[in-house]
Every structure is written in C-alpha cells, then in structure tokens.
Write a protein that holds these residues in place. Structure first.
Motif, PDB file in Angstrom:
ATOM      1  N   GLU A 160     -13.680 134.814  20.251  1.00 17.57           N
ATOM      2  CA  GLU A 160     -12.266 135.011  19.763  1.00 17.57           C
ATOM      3  C   GLU A 160     -11.198 134.627  20.648  1.00 17.57           C
ATOM      4  O   GLU A 160     -10.117 133.816  20.297  1.00 17.57           O
TER       5      GLU A 160
ATOM      6  N   ARG B  49     -11.816 133.672  13.592  1.00 14.79           N
ATOM      7  CA  ARG B  49     -11.902 134.745  14.393  1.00 14.79           C
ATOM      8  C   ARG B  49     -12.445 135.970  13.525  1.00 14.79           C
ATOM      9  O   ARG B  49     -12.882 136.782  14.346  1.00 14.79           O
TER      10      ARG B  49
ATOM     11  N   LYS C  94     -15.230 138.107  15.770  1.00 11.43           N
ATOM     12  CA  LYS C  94     -15.180 139.595  15.781  1.00 11.43           C
ATOM     13  C   LYS C  94     -16.473 140.423  15.510  1.00 11.43           C
ATOM     14  O   LYS C  94     -17.088 141.332  16.064  1.00 11.43           O
TER      15      LYS C  94
END
Length: 532
Positions: free
Chosen positions: A114, A142, A146
């Motif tokens: 990220e 992203r 995560k």
C-alpha cells in the motif's frame, strides 16, 4: 506599501500551501472500496495472468526446466475453476496469489504494498513515474494490498514439533492451565483426527488446496495452517512420557515457526550506511539497502548522503586501512545507481568498461508504450546506469529469434571523487542479496576490482528494463513482474542462478548486531581479517 505587499505575498503563499496540501492529501488518500467481482471477472484475471506469462514472461519455460516449477498452462483449468467458485475476495486473492507464485517463481514477482502504491500514484499524477497505470488504478489496488496484510495462512503451536518416523512429539516443555506438557510428549490426535488424517484434511480443505507445489512440506509441521479468521488453535490429545494422556487446547501463533538454523537475527542500526573501524588495518561499511523506502522513487538524496558518509569515514582514516569490508549481506536492492555511484566509481583509478547480454520477449517490446519503456530503461540501461552503447545481438542457443530480442549493453564507469583507500576491497554477499544489490555485485564480478566473498546471491539483476507493474483487468490488483533475462559471465541466467562469489565461505550465523564487538565474532569477517 512594502508592508502591505509583504502581507499580500504571505496571504497568497498561505493559500498556495493550503491548496497544495489539499491536493497532496487527495492524491495520497483516495477511495478504497471492495470490488464486487462476478465469477467471470475472477476467471478473466486468471486468464490474463496465463496470457501474460505466455507472451511476456522470460522465465516460465526456464523455471520448468531448471527449477521443476509446475506448468502454468497445465494448471490453468484448475485455477480458472478455483476462481469461479471462490466464495469471497479473500478466497479469490489466495487463488490469484497461488497461481502467481507459479508464473513468478523467479525474479521480481510480488503484490505491490500500500505504501508504494500511494507514492507511485503521486509520482504518476505529476508525471514523474510512468508505468502505464492511472492514479485511479493505484487506488483500486490499495484494497488488495490492505487485504493481503490481513490474510493469515500459516500458524504454528507455541512449542516446536519434532517428527520421528511419521509420529510427532513436542520439542520442548509447554505449560497448559497450570500443567506442564513435557518435552517428548507425543501428539496423538489433532481436532479429533490422527495426525495423518489431519494432514489430509488441511491439504484438501484449507488455503493449502490452492498451492500448486507439492504439499509434503506440511508433513514436517502437522499444525501449520491458519484455517481462517475464526480459527484460534487446535484441540490436541497428547501422550505423555509417563504413559498418561492429556487433552489440551493449543493456541495458534501466526506465521511459520523459526527454523533451528535461524539462531541469530542481526539487530540492524537505523541508518542505511554504517562505517566502523574493526582493527587498525581493517575498515567496515554496512549497506542495508540501495534505497531508503518508497520516497526514494521521488527523491535520491540518500545516495549522496551515504556516499559522503563513506568518504568522510575513509578520509578520517587517512588511508591506513589495508582491507575494507563492504557488508552487503541480505541487501534486498533498490536502485542500481546506488552501487555504481557510491560503491564503484569512488574506488576507481581509471575508467572501466564492461558488457552484459540481456534478453526480452519481442512481443513485450512491441506491446509496451514508448514512454513506459523509456521510464523503465532510465534506471538500468540509460545514462544514469552508465550505459554508453546498446546493440542488438543474436539470441543464445535455445532461444527462438522470432520470440526474443537480445541486446548487448556496454557500461563505462568513470572514477569520481576517489575515496581515500588503496587496499584490498572485500564484498560480503549471500542469498539475501537481490535486485539492485545483485546489479552491483554482478558489476563487481565483471570488473574484478574487488573480491566477492560468501555465498551465491539471490539474483534479480536488471539489464535492459526495470521490472514493470501490471494491473489485473477485473480486480485491479497490481503486481510487479520480471520482463528481462540477464546472462551471467558463465552463461547461466542471473535471475535463476544468482551471482557466485569469488571466495565461497561456509554457511554461518550472521552477526548479532552491527557493532565492533559482534562483527569481530563473525566467522566470515574473521576469515577476511586473518586469512585473506
């Protein structure tokens, strides 16, 4: 009047800073939402990976030949089915990750984290980074970065497990509810199953089922798979050494257990570059990496900073060292420029010229945008990388000229701001040296101005293009991939074989810390000081 102008200037500057701050905040945050994927979407991503491997990956056939990697083509129907039937994004990510490990068994192949995605998005927005990926695509990616950090697939008990002829025993004492389960207690049943039945269960019903490689490694551990977010541990029946039996709940510890060989983990200093005097005649320089984090993609001040640090250290020594050790062990890479400008050029008395041969799939060159290729070449095969000539050359035997384009790159490194050192230079290397670290080590091997000591590196040198990013079309996952093949001096493939040392040293524990006391206990360093 001047006061009024100054106030107006301050007001405009304040407004400008607010606007820039808001813009940066907007760019660096973005919207991260979970994608809703259909079975067809998921299958499309797996098919994309297979097509990418066929058309652009330089290693899939070589991996099958030299590393016994499973065939990605033969596995495609299986992974398409896995993708179609994945129950959620977590399962689908594990499917993609497992298939990607087959395609990317060599070189740079990994999901982009990220933090890197944030800075890459910023660089892309301002046109500094050109990877053919839009800022919005970085935002989509992203979510998966995560998610990958939250998924746990490996777990172990809080004690070591020892296998003996298909039976399993505790490798140390363990306390449970005030009772000691002593070392040597046999593990009889796990979650109500014999050990062999439990192993069959996890191979067929957990994330391990997605693994394309042989699963026999799990037999060494028995309790090694994290079965999901609600999984807390195992119910185990023990046979104690006194002949009695005891049932106990064994809580999980996330991750792989430390191997018996992992006795020492070096405590590294905060600084990337550390300079120490080991003896009156031996100096030491530790380089942890060839970059200082994701910000290095935008700012390169760390290169000059480390170079000045080494220069000051050697200037202070006034040329008294007969040996200098550069400790490159477990250096995961960064930017090739670091090695050229910090660790080669300042040690030279005269220019050096060397060449290397690199291959790329012709279709990759044809299908990649000109601006992206220029960006990917900037760090590895252009002026910044001391390249003075690139000429197309005949492919080596075994490479189809209709599918491959090979180049001979000639690099010329000039002396610059010579360090105050005239002794023997030794570079410590091992399997943890990768990427730009191997670019440096490979260059040292070709130039021959220093002695490489230790073990084979992990490879990953880049010759013609830096490893690019690719985006999966449906999910938006962003991976880094390898697209060029570097030929070593002996004809082997760098990304598969790495770079061998000039002097091979026996396996040994690394130093406990980067301090004079611990370094003088290090077996490799003692060898250089006393015997070389």
């Amino acid at each position: 009047m001047k006061c009024q102008d100054r106030n107006t200037y301050k007001q405009h500057l304040s407004q400008f800073c607010i606007i820039v701050g808001f813009l940066l905040f907007f760019i660096m945050t973005g919207c991260v939402t979970a994608p809703k994927l259909t079975p067809e979407d998921r299958k499309r991503d797996i098919q994309f990976l297979a097509d990418w491997a066929r058309d652009y990956n330089p290693f899939v056939e070589l991996n099958e030949k030299y590393k016994n990697t499973p065939s990605y083509e033969a596995l495609l129907p299986r992974y398409l089915e896995f993708a179609e039937h994945a129950q959620n994004n977590e399962e689908f990510f594990q499917v993609v990750d497992s298939y990607f490990k087959v395609i990317g068994a060599t070189g740079h192949f990994y999901l982009i984290d990220e933090e890197t995605l944030k800075w890459a998005k910023l660089g892309s927005f301002f046109g500094i980074i050109k990877l053919g990926i839009t800022p919005g695509q970085f935002d989509r990616a992203r979510y998966w970065a995560k998610l990958s950090g939250k998924i746990s697939t490996r777990a172990h008990p809080p004690f070591q497990v020892e296998g003996r002829e298909s039976r399993y025993f505790t490798g140390g004492d363990w306390q449970y509810d005030g009772t000691t389960i002593p070392k040597g207690s046999e593990i009889l049943r796990v979650n109500g199953m014999t050990c062999s039945c439990y192993l069959d269960f996890i191979k067929a019903n957990t994330s391990l089922k997605y693994d394309a490689y042989p699963k026999g490694w799990a037999d060494y551990f028995v309790m090694i798979i994290d079965e999901g977010p609600s999984f807390k541990g195992w119910q185990v029946d023990f046979g104690l050494p006194d002949g009695s039996m005891l049932g106990a709940f064994v809580p999980k510890v996330k991750g792989f257990p430390a191997s018996k060989e992992e006795k020492v983990h070096t405590i590294e200093p905060k600084a990337n570059c550390t300079c120490l005097e080991l003896t009156d005649e031996v100096g030491y320089v530790r380089i942890k990496a060839c970059m200082s984090g994701p910000l290095s993609y935008l700012f390169r001040g760390f290169i000059k900073k480390d170079r000045n640090k080494i220069d000051a250290f050697l200037e202070h020594s006034q040329g008294k060292y007969s040996k200098l050790i550069i400790d490159f062990r477990n250096n995961g890479g960064g930017f090739p420029q670091y090695g050229y400008d910090v660790l080669i050029s300042p040690f030279l008395d005269e220019p050096v010229t060397y060449s290397q041969v690199v291959g790329v799939k012709t279709k990759y060159l044809a299908d990649t945008g000109k601006s992206v290729l220029q960006f990917l070449r900037k760090e590895v095969s252009a002026q910044k990388a001391h390249v003075i000539r690139v000429t197309e050359t005949e492919p080596p035997d075994g490479f189809d000229p209709n599918q491959w384009t090979f180049y001979e790159l000639t690099r010329k490194i000039e002396p610059r701001n010579r360090y105050d050192f005239k002794g023997d230079l030794y570079i410590l290397i091992n399997g943890g040296c990768f990427s730009a670290a191997d670019d440096y080590i490979n260059a040292v091997k070709r130039i021959g101005f220093a002695t490489l000591a230790g073990r084979n590196t992990g490879g990953g040198a880049a010759g013609y293009v830096a490893p690019p990013f690719i985006t999966l079309p449906a999910s938006g996952m962003v991976f880094r991939v390898e697209t060029d093949l570097v030929i070593n001096l002996d004809g082997s493939y760098n990304e598969i074989s790495g770079t061998p040392p000039d002097i091979e040293l026996p396996n040994a524990d690394p130093p406990a810390s980067i301090t004079k006391e611990d370094l003088l206990r290090d077996a490799w360093i003692r060898k250089i000081i006393n015997d070389l």
